[in-house]
Design a protein around this motif. Structure first.
Motif, PDB file in Angstrom:
ATOM      1  N   ALA A 187      14.818  10.478  -9.453  1.00  0.00           N
ATOM      2  CA  ALA A 187      16.013  11.273 -10.146  1.00  0.00           C
ATOM      3  C   ALA A 187      15.955  12.653  -9.572  1.00  0.00           C
ATOM      4  CB  ALA A 187      15.578  11.611 -11.640  1.00  0.00           C
ATOM      5  N   ARG A 188      14.947  13.155  -8.992  1.00  0.00           N
ATOM      6  CA  ARG A 188      14.853  14.407  -8.410  1.00  0.00           C
ATOM      7  C   ARG A 188      15.607  14.383  -7.003  1.00  0.00           C
ATOM      8  NH1 ARG A 188       8.662  15.169  -6.443  1.00  0.00           N
ATOM      9  NH2 ARG A 188       8.108  15.037  -8.463  1.00  0.00           N
ATOM     10  N   ASN A 189      15.659  13.515  -6.545  1.00  0.00           N
ATOM     11  CA  ASN A 189      16.416  13.406  -5.105  1.00  0.00           C
ATOM     12  C   ASN A 189      17.907  13.157  -5.570  1.00  0.00           C
ATOM     13  OD1 ASN A 189      13.718  12.073  -4.443  1.00  0.00           O
ATOM     14  ND2 ASN A 189      14.414  13.532  -2.976  1.00  0.00           N
ATOM     15  N   ILE A 191      19.743  13.955  -7.960  1.00  0.00           N
ATOM     16  CA  ILE A 191      20.358  15.315  -8.916  1.00  0.00           C
ATOM     17  C   ILE A 191      21.075  16.013  -7.642  1.00  0.00           C
ATOM     18  CG2 ILE A 191      18.201  16.659  -8.578  1.00  0.00           C
ATOM     19  CD1 ILE A 191      20.626  16.574 -11.776  1.00  0.00           C
ATOM     20  N   LYS A 192      20.464  16.110  -6.362  1.00  0.00           N
ATOM     21  CA  LYS A 192      20.973  16.981  -5.448  1.00  0.00           C
ATOM     22  C   LYS A 192      22.336  16.408  -4.798  1.00  0.00           C
ATOM     23  CE  LYS A 192      16.534  18.787  -4.306  1.00  0.00           C
ATOM     24  NZ  LYS A 192      15.591  17.724  -4.352  1.00  0.00           N
ATOM     25  N   PHE A 193      22.881  15.212  -5.234  1.00  0.00           N
ATOM     26  CA  PHE A 193      24.113  14.772  -4.566  1.00  0.00           C
ATOM     27  C   PHE A 193      25.109  14.808  -5.804  1.00  0.00           C
ATOM     28  CE2 PHE A 193      20.734  12.772  -2.039  1.00  0.00           C
ATOM     29  CZ  PHE A 193      21.197  13.337  -1.053  1.00  0.00           C
TER      30      PHE A 193
ATOM     31  N   PRO C  20       7.696  23.822 -16.786  1.00  0.00           N
ATOM     32  CA  PRO C  20       7.576  24.740 -15.468  1.00  0.00           C
ATOM     33  C   PRO C  20       6.562  24.035 -14.245  1.00  0.00           C
ATOM     34  CG  PRO C  20       7.355  26.189 -17.303  1.00  0.00           C
ATOM     35  CD  PRO C  20       7.232  24.804 -17.734  1.00  0.00           C
ATOM     36  N   ALA C  21       7.068  24.086 -12.980  1.00  0.00           N
ATOM     37  CA  ALA C  21       6.215  23.637 -12.199  1.00  0.00           C
ATOM     38  C   ALA C  21       5.160  24.816 -11.583  1.00  0.00           C
ATOM     39  CB  ALA C  21       6.976  23.294 -10.857  1.00  0.00           C
ATOM     40  N   ILE C  22       5.667  26.329 -11.871  1.00  0.00           N
ATOM     41  CA  ILE C  22       5.034  27.437 -11.808  1.00  0.00           C
ATOM     42  C   ILE C  22       5.139  28.369 -13.024  1.00  0.00           C
ATOM     43  CG2 ILE C  22       5.039  29.507 -10.305  1.00  0.00           C
ATOM     44  CD1 ILE C  22       3.323  27.515  -9.061  1.00  0.00           C
ATOM     45  N   GLU C  40      -5.544  20.956  -7.279  1.00  0.00           N
ATOM     46  CA  GLU C  40      -5.284  19.620  -7.127  1.00  0.00           C
ATOM     47  C   GLU C  40      -3.792  19.390  -6.822  1.00  0.00           C
ATOM     48  OE1 GLU C  40      -7.813  17.601 -10.819  1.00  0.00           O
ATOM     49  OE2 GLU C  40      -6.584  19.571 -11.245  1.00  0.00           O
ATOM     50  N   ASN C  41      -3.723  17.919  -6.658  1.00  0.00           N
ATOM     51  CA  ASN C  41      -2.440  17.301  -6.146  1.00  0.00           C
ATOM     52  C   ASN C  41      -1.379  17.723  -7.612  1.00  0.00           C
ATOM     53  OD1 ASN C  41      -2.586  16.590  -3.737  1.00  0.00           O
ATOM     54  ND2 ASN C  41      -3.389  14.441  -4.237  1.00  0.00           N
ATOM     55  N   GLY C  42      -0.410  18.033  -7.198  1.00  0.00           N
ATOM     56  CA  GLY C  42       0.568  18.306  -8.253  1.00  0.00           C
ATOM     57  C   GLY C  42       0.356  19.764  -9.214  1.00  0.00           C
ATOM     58  N   SER C  43      -0.556  20.403  -8.649  1.00  0.00           N
ATOM     59  CA  SER C  43      -0.830  21.747  -9.433  1.00  0.00           C
ATOM     60  C   SER C  43       0.193  22.825  -9.035  1.00  0.00           C
ATOM     61  CB  SER C  43      -2.369  22.190  -8.889  1.00  0.00           C
ATOM     62  OG  SER C  43      -2.362  22.510  -7.699  1.00  0.00           O
ATOM     63  N   GLY C  44       1.158  22.599  -8.277  1.00  0.00           N
ATOM     64  CA  GLY C  44       2.000  23.585  -7.871  1.00  0.00           C
ATOM     65  C   GLY C  44       2.172  24.281  -6.540  1.00  0.00           C
ATOM     66  N   LYS C  45       1.019  23.815  -5.611  1.00  0.00           N
ATOM     67  CA  LYS C  45       0.814  24.551  -4.416  1.00  0.00           C
ATOM     68  C   LYS C  45       2.265  24.340  -3.502  1.00  0.00           C
ATOM     69  CE  LYS C  45      -2.397  21.729  -2.951  1.00  0.00           C
ATOM     70  NZ  LYS C  45      -2.378  20.700  -4.293  1.00  0.00           N
ATOM     71  N   PHE C  59      17.495  25.834  -3.050  1.00  0.00           N
ATOM     72  CA  PHE C  59      17.655  24.508  -2.370  1.00  0.00           C
ATOM     73  C   PHE C  59      17.577  23.559  -3.572  1.00  0.00           C
ATOM     74  CE2 PHE C  59      16.144  20.437  -0.827  1.00  0.00           C
ATOM     75  CZ  PHE C  59      17.249  19.938  -0.323  1.00  0.00           C
ATOM     76  N   TYR C  60      16.393  23.784  -4.405  1.00  0.00           N
ATOM     77  CA  TYR C  60      15.989  22.723  -5.134  1.00  0.00           C
ATOM     78  C   TYR C  60      16.633  23.056  -6.693  1.00  0.00           C
ATOM     79  CZ  TYR C  60      12.286  21.238  -2.455  1.00  0.00           C
ATOM     80  OH  TYR C  60      11.491  20.715  -1.322  1.00  0.00           O
ATOM     81  N   LYS C  61      17.494  24.281  -6.620  1.00  0.00           N
ATOM     82  CA  LYS C  61      18.232  24.699  -7.985  1.00  0.00           C
ATOM     83  C   LYS C  61      17.085  24.716  -8.872  1.00  0.00           C
ATOM     84  CE  LYS C  61      22.099  23.954  -5.932  1.00  0.00           C
ATOM     85  NZ  LYS C  61      22.108  24.558  -4.613  1.00  0.00           N
TER      86      LYS C  61
HETATM   87  N1  LIG Z   1      11.681  18.227  -5.984  1.00  0.00           N
HETATM   88  C1  LIG Z   1      11.129  18.295  -7.311  1.00  0.00           C
HETATM   89  N2  LIG Z   1      11.630  18.003  -8.289  1.00  0.00           N
HETATM   90  C2  LIG Z   1      11.119  17.769  -9.864  1.00  0.00           C
HETATM   91  N3  LIG Z   1       9.722  17.947  -9.719  1.00  0.00           N
HETATM   92  C3  LIG Z   1       9.005  18.346  -8.679  1.00  0.00           C
HETATM   93  C4  LIG Z   1       9.654  18.215  -7.333  1.00  0.00           C
HETATM   94  N4  LIG Z   1       8.701  18.568  -6.437  1.00  0.00           N
HETATM   95  C5  LIG Z   1       7.517  18.784  -7.299  1.00  0.00           C
HETATM   96  N5  LIG Z   1       7.597  18.386  -8.568  1.00  0.00           N
HETATM   97  C6  LIG Z   1       6.802  18.467  -9.624  1.00  0.00           C
HETATM   98  O1  LIG Z   1       6.185  19.666  -9.705  1.00  0.00           O
HETATM   99  C7  LIG Z   1       4.597  19.661  -9.802  1.00  0.00           C
HETATM  100  C8  LIG Z   1       4.198  20.563  -8.572  1.00  0.00           C
HETATM  101  O2  LIG Z   1       4.321  19.872  -7.547  1.00  0.00           O
HETATM  102  P1  LIG Z   1       3.894  20.105  -6.063  1.00  0.00           P
HETATM  103  O3  LIG Z   1       4.334  21.802  -6.228  1.00  0.00           O
HETATM  104  O4  LIG Z   1       4.494  19.532  -5.108  1.00  0.00           O
HETATM  105  O5  LIG Z   1       2.453  20.263  -6.109  1.00  0.00           O
HETATM  106  P2  LIG Z   1       1.270  20.273  -4.665  1.00  0.00           P
HETATM  107  O6  LIG Z   1       1.857  20.592  -3.818  1.00  0.00           O
HETATM  108  O7  LIG Z   1       0.045  21.319  -5.436  1.00  0.00           O
HETATM  109  O8  LIG Z   1       0.643  18.900  -5.025  1.00  0.00           O
HETATM  110  C9  LIG Z   1       4.558  18.259  -9.967  1.00  0.00           C
HETATM  111  O9  LIG Z   1       4.280  17.917 -11.392  1.00  0.00           O
HETATM  112  C10 LIG Z   1       5.568  17.578  -9.491  1.00  0.00           C
HETATM  113  O10 LIG Z   1       5.782  16.318  -9.890  1.00  0.00           O
END
Ligand SMILES: Nc1ncnc2c1ncn2[C@@H]1O[C@H](COP(=O)(O)OP(=O)(O)O)[C@@H](O)[C@H]1O
Ligand SMILES: [Mg+2]
Lengths: 207, 269, 283
Positions: A187-189, A191-193, C20-22, C40-45, C59-61
């Protein structure tokens, strides 16, 4: 983001950077699809999958450009393809218009759309093939057309009758492939279209 | 002295015709196509055949030759010739109407069939042929650069160039995936159903990868200043060969002569 | 004094996301320092990086609240000029090429072309950077035919050549073999010597201990600890958040358990050698 469904679409929105960058993907998919189909000796062209795909995601304009560019690029190797630019453009436009109207949410609408796509393609191809190439282009289906013509059928009937079947079958298979790919795009991809949100809603409803 | 990298990526052509500026070549193609269509309208002999298209077609291989790309161009002509001849044969023997010119058992050549057959065949050979000349003597790099130079947006040029690269990448990836499938015992030969089953797993990963990859591509381009306003510079630049004026003038004169001839014939009849 | 980068109470949510992701991010990045980011993975880096470059939300809105300042001015006010200020290297080596250039030389030069730099100037700069990143012998190769390690060095070169003051580098080595990792870190070290401000996301804490000045630790969309590297990476409680600590730290902890009197745990080889030296002299 999905709430403002009534928002007017503007062409400029359609051509976001991301949307622009899926045009090359679409053209390459068309190309490889056609290549694979002949490599695997499938009795279909399958060279419009990319156009249908971009149109389904990003609407008619993007679809049209993908179709246009496909025939320009293949035309570089074989200029005969230039003659068929309108067919590819219309394929993109029609598919994209259905996508824009959120027509791909119920299966019976799919059927209508697929048939319409096939008919549109045959209607654009027929005048080109009949008037510019005298009804045959040297493709596999052409041989059948030629035989039917030899048996005394009118050139238009011969062409539409034989190629029409091939075309509609081709569109059905291509569309189904695109639909199944869209189902697995996150879905996250999507949504951008510009038309992506329609498929997300579908996903939620299914759950 | 050793060449700089910038010098190394330039295209230098010895042949002055091959080295024509792409826009000039395109203008020649347009003029040639117009002339072809005009010539097609001049019907000769009692059977009203567009016979002038045949000597006119000699110009095409002549162009191939003076451009120094004869072999390459003739190779590209193969598929086109096949289509053209196929069409000619089908038309000549199948389309009925007009006088019967020749009969042998059930095969017959009729006036109408010969007319359309000849005309379509040589229209295709001529017009497709001149495009072959354009594209076989102009690299895609030159075409892209030319798109940037014309008023078109740099985005159009980018999409064009990126499409050509994407096709190469996808083609080689699809072969790799197909081979990997074969190695895993997925059959790519045999009956239709078996072959069809190999199609989807080859194509689908490419589409998905393409979609997801294009997101990062957008960001990469942004990070490299793709949408930055203001003038861009170009390391690779097109050069004129110096023969642009002459070639264009000759083409225009020939086209005008043909047009004049056409009009003269109209007035005479 | 203005910071190179500053975040004030930033919260960001992706479109369609539930949370929120951050969250409530406060951050001050000083000039010339290297900041290591772990979590960790998914922590928001990655999200943090996108926010700092403005990709989220442009870009991501999605929704962003709070303030982001680049050298004291709002990030958004830089518009297209931001790519001159901040360079960005992505995780996946293979997707970050322009996709239209046939040689590595042209690939590295691509950004400069977009910036409108003179041709002679470009040639000079590109050669310089190719030497720095050790890709001179790849100059005439096709970018489509490189290995992951080579690709990542080309990607670094393509960004460094633009001479950004700030560099954001997101897990540049996660898909690379040890040898390529080493060459990437060599480049990062050189950048540090040039006094670039660097934000580096990286899982390999031992390398971070070696190279970073400061550390930022993310957990579940929040910064749970930030500060000087030695202080952060010697904090054993971080292990509860699934964060690995440098080998040296773990080793010295064992030494402390064994009865050695250690004030602040060392995190690098040099620090532990210093410590041993001191102990030897002192006792
Ligand atoms: N393009 C996106 N759309 C929606 N959610 C996202 C997107 N990219 C990452 N996320 C979510 O945001 C959170 C943080 O992801 P991310 O910043 O990629 O973590 P990390 O880089 O630490 O592994 C995760 O829960 C991930 O699923
Ligand atoms: Mg990440």
């Amino acid at each position: 983001m999905i709430k403002d469904e009534n928002k007017k679409f503007s062409i400029k929105d359609d051509f976001s950077m991301l949307a622009l960058l899926i045009i090359p993907v679409g053209v390459a998919v068309n190309f490889v699809g056609g290549q694979l189909a002949s490599l695997l000796k499938l009795p279909m062209y399958l060279d419009t999958i990319g156009t249908i795909f971009t149109a389904m995601l990003a609407g008619p304009w993007l679809g049209a450009v993908t179709g246009l560019l496909t025939n320009i690029v293949t035309g570089i190797a074989n200029p005969v393809n230039f003659a068929f630019i309108p067919v590819s453009v219309v394929a993109g436009l029609v598919t994209g218009a259905f996508a824009r109207a959120n027509f791909f949410n119920v299966w019976w609408k799919w059927v209508i759309a697929m048939v319409a796509m096939g008919v549109a393609s045959i209607l654009t191809a027929a005048p080109i093939v009949v008037l510019m190439f005298g009804g045959v282009t040297g493709s596999g289906a052409s041989l059948i057309t030629a035989t039917v013509m030899a048996a005394g059928a009118n050139i238009w009937t011969a062409f539409i009758g034989t190629e029409g079947l091939f075309n509609i079958l081709d569109r059905i298979v291509s569309f189904l492939i695109c639909m199944s790919v869209i189902k697995v795009i996150p879905a996250r991809n999507l949504i951008k279209f510009s038309c992506g949100k329609f498929y997300i809603k579908n996903k939620k409803e299914e759950k | 002295m050793e060449k700089t990298f910038t010098e190394k990526i330039q295209i230098c052509k010895k042949n002055k015709i091959a080295g024509l500026y792409p826009t000039t070549k395109f203008q020649v193609v347009i003029l040639f196509s117009i002339s072809t269509i005009v010539l097609n309208s001049i019907k000769l002999t009692d059977f009203k055949l567009a016979l002038l298209l045949i000597p006119w077609f000699l110009l095409v291989p002549f162009m191939f030759a003076i451009t120094g790309e004869f072999k390459k161009c003739m190779k590209a002509m193969k598929a086109i010739s096949f289509i053209a001849i196929f069409i000619m044969v089908v038309q000549t023997f199948i389309v009925s109407g007009g006088k019967t010119l020749w009969v042998w058992h059930f095969i017959a050549i009729r006036e109408k069939g010969l007319q359309t057959g000849l005309s379509l065949c040589f229209l295709i050979l001529n017009i497709a042929g001149i495009f072959v000349w354009l594209f076989q003597s102009t690299s895609t790099k030159e075409i892209t650069r030319c798109l940037e130079d014309t008023k078109m947006s740099f985005k159009v040029a980018y999409i064009f160039a990126s499409t050509l690269e994407m096709i190469k990448v996808f083609s080689s990836k699809s072969k790799i995936i197909l081979d990997a499938q074969r190695a895993r015992g997925v059959e790519t030969e045999g009956n239709l159903f078996i072959r069809a089953k190999a199609f989807i797993p080859t194509l689908v990963p490419l589409i998905l990868g393409g979609i997801i990859g294009s997101e990062e591509r957008v960001l990469t381009l942004e990070a490299r200043g793709f949408s930055m306003k203001g003038n861009k510079t170009h390391l690779f630049n097109l050069k004129k060969s110096g023969y642009e004026r002459i070639i264009l003038t000759i083409s225009i004169i020939i086209t005008i002569l043909i047009l004049a001839g056409r009009i003269y014939l109209w007035i005479m009849n | 004094m203005d910071y190179e980068l500053e975040c004030k109470d930033v919260t960001y949510t992706y479109p369609l996301a539930q949370k929120p992701a951050i969250k409530e991010l406060n951050l001050k990045i000083e000039k010339g320092k290297l900041y290591g980011v772990i979590g960790e993975n998914g922590s928001g880096k990655t999200t943090l990086c996108s926010i700092l470059r403005g990709f989220a939300p442009s870009f991501y809105k999605g929704d962003l609240t709070g303030e982001i300042l680049v050298q004291g001015k709002a990030l958004a006010s830089y518009k297209d000029q931001i790519s001159r200020k901040i360079g960005y290297v992505f995780q996946n080596p293979f997707t970050q090429i322009s996709g239209i250039k046939n040689t590595v030389f042209e690939e590295v030069a691509y950004g400069l072309e977009n910036f409108g730099i003179d041709v002679e100037e470009i040639e000079k700069k590109v050669i310089n950077i190719m030497q720095l990143t050790d890709i001179m012998e790849l100059a005439e190769k096709s970018p489509f035919e490189l290995s992951g390690g080579q690709m990542q060095r080309v990607a670094l070169a393509s960004v460094i050549v633009l001479e950004p003051e700030i560099l954001i580098i997101d897990e540049p080595t996660s898909q690379l073999d040890p040898q390529s990792t080493e060459s990437v870190f060599k480049i990062i070290k050189k950048l540090k010597e040039e006094k670039k401000t660097i934000i580096l996301v990286e899982h390999k804490v031992d390398l971070l201990a070696e190279y970073s000045d400061e550390m930022i630790v993310l957990h579940d969309s929040k910064i749970i600890k930030q500060g000087e590297s030695r202080e952060v990476l010697s904090d054993l409680s971080l292990r509860e958040y699934g964060i690995r600590l440098p080998e040296v730290t773990l080793l010295s902890e064992k030494l402390r358990e064994a009865g050695l009197d250690i004030d602040q745990l060392p995190i690098t080889k040099n620090q532990i050698l210093d410590l041993i030296e001191k102990k030897r002299k002192g006792e």
